[in-house]
Design a protein around this motif. Structure first.
Motif, PDB file in Angstrom:
ATOM      1  N   ARG A  38       0.840  -1.190   0.000  1.00 22.30           N
ATOM      2  CA  ARG A  38       0.000   0.000   0.000  1.00 22.30           C
ATOM      3  C   ARG A  38       0.879   1.245   0.000  1.00 22.30           C
ATOM      4  O   ARG A  38       2.017   1.218   0.462  1.00 22.30           O
ATOM      5  CB  ARG A  38      -0.952   0.013   1.194  1.00 22.30           C
ATOM      6  CG  ARG A  38      -0.288   0.185   2.545  1.00 22.30           C
ATOM      7  CD  ARG A  38      -1.324   0.064   3.659  1.00 22.30           C
ATOM      8  NE  ARG A  38      -0.731   0.237   4.981  1.00 22.30           N
ATOM      9  CZ  ARG A  38      -1.396   0.060   6.119  1.00 22.30           C
ATOM     10  NH1 ARG A  38      -2.689  -0.282   6.101  1.00 22.30           N
ATOM     11  NH2 ARG A  38      -0.789   0.235   7.279  1.00 22.30           N
ATOM     12  N   GLN A  39       0.301   2.291  -0.536  1.00 20.09           N
ATOM     13  CA  GLN A  39       1.000   3.563  -0.552  1.00 20.09           C
ATOM     14  C   GLN A  39       0.000   4.675  -0.291  1.00 20.09           C
ATOM     15  O   GLN A  39      -0.970   4.839  -1.043  1.00 20.09           O
ATOM     16  CB  GLN A  39       1.724   3.800  -1.875  1.00 20.09           C
ATOM     17  CG  GLN A  39       2.608   5.037  -1.849  1.00 20.09           C
ATOM     18  CD  GLN A  39       3.684   5.013  -2.898  1.00 20.09           C
ATOM     19  OE1 GLN A  39       3.610   4.263  -3.880  1.00 20.09           O
ATOM     20  NE2 GLN A  39       4.724   5.811  -2.708  1.00 20.09           N
ATOM     21  N   ALA A  40       0.241   5.408   0.786  1.00 23.31           N
ATOM     22  CA  ALA A  40      -0.599   6.546   1.144  1.00 23.31           C
ATOM     23  C   ALA A  40       0.028   7.810   0.558  1.00 23.31           C
ATOM     24  O   ALA A  40       1.233   7.851   0.310  1.00 23.31           O
ATOM     25  CB  ALA A  40      -0.722   6.651   2.659  1.00 23.31           C
ATOM     26  N   PRO A  41      -0.761   8.848   0.350  1.00 23.00           N
ATOM     27  CA  PRO A  41      -0.225  10.098  -0.201  1.00 23.00           C
ATOM     28  C   PRO A  41       0.928  10.620   0.640  1.00 23.00           C
ATOM     29  O   PRO A  41       0.829  10.712   1.864  1.00 23.00           O
ATOM     30  CB  PRO A  41      -1.433  11.046  -0.138  1.00 23.00           C
ATOM     31  CG  PRO A  41      -2.612  10.143  -0.181  1.00 23.00           C
ATOM     32  CD  PRO A  41      -2.210   8.914   0.558  1.00 23.00           C
ATOM     33  N   THR A  47       4.932  -2.826   2.607  1.00 23.19           N
ATOM     34  CA  THR A  47       4.475  -4.200   2.435  1.00 23.19           C
ATOM     35  C   THR A  47       3.484  -4.514   3.542  1.00 23.19           C
ATOM     36  O   THR A  47       3.840  -4.469   4.717  1.00 23.19           O
ATOM     37  CB  THR A  47       5.639  -5.192   2.497  1.00 23.19           C
ATOM     38  OG1 THR A  47       6.654  -4.788   1.586  1.00 23.19           O
ATOM     39  CG2 THR A  47       5.166  -6.590   2.139  1.00 23.19           C
ATOM     40  N   VAL A  48       2.270  -4.819   3.182  1.00 24.25           N
ATOM     41  CA  VAL A  48       1.217  -5.065   4.165  1.00 24.25           C
ATOM     42  C   VAL A  48       1.233  -6.516   4.632  1.00 24.25           C
ATOM     43  O   VAL A  48       1.227  -6.797   5.822  1.00 24.25           O
ATOM     44  CB  VAL A  48      -0.154  -4.727   3.564  1.00 24.25           C
ATOM     45  CG1 VAL A  48      -1.276  -5.088   4.530  1.00 24.25           C
ATOM     46  CG2 VAL A  48      -0.217  -3.252   3.180  1.00 24.25           C
ATOM     47  N   VAL A  93      -3.652   3.515  -1.480  1.00 26.60           N
ATOM     48  CA  VAL A  93      -3.886   2.692  -2.664  1.00 26.60           C
ATOM     49  C   VAL A  93      -3.198   1.353  -2.412  1.00 26.60           C
ATOM     50  O   VAL A  93      -2.014   1.308  -2.077  1.00 26.60           O
ATOM     51  CB  VAL A  93      -3.327   3.352  -3.930  1.00 26.60           C
ATOM     52  CG1 VAL A  93      -3.504   2.426  -5.134  1.00 26.60           C
ATOM     53  CG2 VAL A  93      -4.026   4.692  -4.181  1.00 26.60           C
ATOM     54  N   TYR A  94      -3.949   0.290  -2.570  1.00 28.28           N
ATOM     55  CA  TYR A  94      -3.446  -1.052  -2.318  1.00 28.28           C
ATOM     56  C   TYR A  94      -3.177  -1.748  -3.653  1.00 28.28           C
ATOM     57  O   TYR A  94      -4.008  -1.715  -4.566  1.00 28.28           O
ATOM     58  CB  TYR A  94      -4.454  -1.862  -1.512  1.00 28.28           C
ATOM     59  CG  TYR A  94      -4.509  -1.462  -0.058  1.00 28.28           C
ATOM     60  CD1 TYR A  94      -5.040  -0.238   0.326  1.00 28.28           C
ATOM     61  CD2 TYR A  94      -4.019  -2.308   0.938  1.00 28.28           C
ATOM     62  CE1 TYR A  94      -5.076   0.148   1.656  1.00 28.28           C
ATOM     63  CE2 TYR A  94      -4.062  -1.938   2.284  1.00 28.28           C
ATOM     64  CZ  TYR A  94      -4.585  -0.710   2.630  1.00 28.28           C
ATOM     65  OH  TYR A  94      -4.628  -0.347   3.957  1.00 28.28           O
ATOM     66  N   HIS A  95      -2.009  -2.386  -3.734  1.00 23.79           N
ATOM     67  CA  HIS A  95      -1.605  -3.125  -4.926  1.00 23.79           C
ATOM     68  C   HIS A  95      -1.304  -4.569  -4.544  1.00 23.79           C
ATOM     69  O   HIS A  95      -0.712  -4.824  -3.498  1.00 23.79           O
ATOM     70  CB  HIS A  95      -0.330  -2.547  -5.533  1.00 23.79           C
ATOM     71  CG  HIS A  95      -0.457  -1.160  -6.066  1.00 23.79           C
ATOM     72  ND1 HIS A  95      -0.720  -0.894  -7.394  1.00 23.79           N
ATOM     73  CD2 HIS A  95      -0.356   0.036  -5.453  1.00 23.79           C
ATOM     74  CE1 HIS A  95      -0.764   0.417  -7.567  1.00 23.79           C
ATOM     75  NE2 HIS A  95      -0.551   1.001  -6.408  1.00 23.79           N
ATOM     76  N   CYS A  96      -1.664  -5.492  -5.406  1.00 25.13           N
ATOM     77  CA  CYS A  96      -1.185  -6.858  -5.246  1.00 25.13           C
ATOM     78  C   CYS A  96       0.002  -7.061  -6.185  1.00 25.13           C
ATOM     79  O   CYS A  96       0.119  -6.380  -7.210  1.00 25.13           O
ATOM     80  CB  CYS A  96      -2.283  -7.875  -5.520  1.00 25.13           C
ATOM     81  SG  CYS A  96      -3.034  -7.775  -7.160  1.00 25.13           S
TER      82      CYS A  96
END
Length: 119
Positions: A38-41, A47-48, A93-96
């Motif tokens: 995830r990446q916040a502004p 890494t979650v 924003v969450y990415h796999c």
């Protein structure tokens, strides 16, 4: 090549739950490990959680332990992230992502899905 499609983000109140999904296709037999980032502004990428695809062994960031659960459905080639007890700090924003060995970087990425937690 492995293609990843993420879904399941949205807006939720603090204390609520969401489940993210990430459907994999292509050379999925080559996947060694999958993860949620995830990446916040204004912040770096975090890494979650991650999971070893064959064994199901899981790893979590301290910030989400006991609240988030990563899992996979081998038959559906789908990765999940169950998020409970959401906090405003989880907004990101969450990415796999997937990698094919422990010695490789995460080379395959899905599009991001926005998670917003209101206070």
């Amino acid at each position: 090549q492995v293609q990843l499609v993420a879904s399941g983000g949205g807006l939720v109140q603090a204390g609520g739950s969401l489940r993210l999904s990430c459907e994999a296709s292509g050379r999925t037999f080559s996947v060694y490990q999958m993860a949620w980032f995830r990446q916040a502004p204004g912040k770096g990428r975090e890494t979650v959680a991650s999971i070893i695809w064959s064994t199901g062994r899981t790893y979590y960031a301290d910030s989400v332990k006991d609240r988030f659960t990563i899992s996979r459905d081998n038959a559906k080639d789908t990765l999940y992230l169950q998020m409970n007890g959401l906090k405003p700090d989880d907004t990101a924003v969450y990415h796999c992502a997937a990698r094919t060995s422990n010695f490789q970087s995460y080379d395959y990425w899905g599009q991001g899905t926005q998670v917003t937690v209101s206070s």
